[in-house]
Design a protein around this motif. Sequence first.
Motif, PDB file in Angstrom:
ATOM      1  N   GLN A 133      -4.472   6.954   4.788  1.00 17.55           N
ATOM      2  CA  GLN A 133      -4.271   5.703   4.059  1.00 17.55           C
ATOM      3  C   GLN A 133      -5.517   5.354   3.240  1.00 17.55           C
ATOM      4  OE1 GLN A 133      -1.586   2.706   5.408  1.00 17.55           O
ATOM      5  NE2 GLN A 133      -1.553   3.072   3.214  1.00 17.55           N
ATOM      6  N   ARG A 136       0.847  -1.195   0.000  1.00 22.07           N
ATOM      7  CA  ARG A 136       0.000   0.000   0.000  1.00 22.07           C
ATOM      8  C   ARG A 136       0.887   1.253   0.000  1.00 22.07           C
ATOM      9  NH1 ARG A 136      -4.017  -0.519   4.943  1.00 22.07           N
ATOM     10  NH2 ARG A 136      -5.237   1.071   3.858  1.00 22.07           N
ATOM     11  N   ASP A 168      -5.638   4.978  -0.703  1.00 23.88           N
ATOM     12  CA  ASP A 168      -6.148   3.743  -1.289  1.00 23.88           C
ATOM     13  C   ASP A 168      -7.146   4.046  -2.404  1.00 23.88           C
ATOM     14  OD1 ASP A 168      -4.636   2.134   0.384  1.00 23.88           O
ATOM     15  OD2 ASP A 168      -6.281   1.664   1.754  1.00 23.88           O
TER      16      ASP A 168
END
Length: 240
Positions: free
Chosen positions: A146, A55, A150
């Motif tokens: 995050q 990620r 994403d």
Amino acid sequence: MTRLVALDPARHHAVHVDPVAGAAVRQFCQIGVSEIALAAADMPLFLVKDAQTGRFNLIALFGLIEPRNLFWYNDAMQLTYLPRAASLTAFRLDAGGAAGLALDEADAAVGTRGQALFAADRTPASFLETTHDALNAVVADVAAAQTLVDGYAQQRLIRPLSLVLRHADGHEHAIGGLYGLDEDALANLDDATVVAMHRADRLAPAAVIAASHAQVERLRQLHNAAGLRAIEAFTLALAE
């Protein structure tokens, strides 16, 4: 290297932490979604890939070549806003430790100067409670960043960047591992996607992240002002 140990009054009763000393040796740190506009006022924001998860993490870049924070000079942090994680590098959340914390004994913030962790009777100092609350907030805010990133990854908006620094003698230094948002791809999104991103509050952060790359020039200036090997110019572009 880190040396994480659950915070223990018997082991750490004489330890002090100087958060600024920890921040001064950081070349970058992760930031939370609420910090994007604040951090971009001083430093460039980039994405870096987590080697374990694959990620992307959102970071603020403090330095270029040397592993240091270029905003630290004249014994002070010379910036508008210091990302919160940069001053919390010595701590991790740990339910088994005093005040719910673990300490990285190898962190540059740890020593005999700064904030005492424990009172004379070895009870946790109020600084630790404040730190625990701040760390909880940072963890939640970074998780929100995050999730934001994403979303960009799912829409295939993230591209590798090439940042090449050039010294006066012609020597070049490439900084690898940086990613950014493809502004052309953003501009070509269909109307429905743009509306959805706007309602999800993903368009404005994307614009700020992209605009923040202009702050690489500020890092170049700070690098040169520090008397380090002068950087004459740089190029920053999407990698081929």
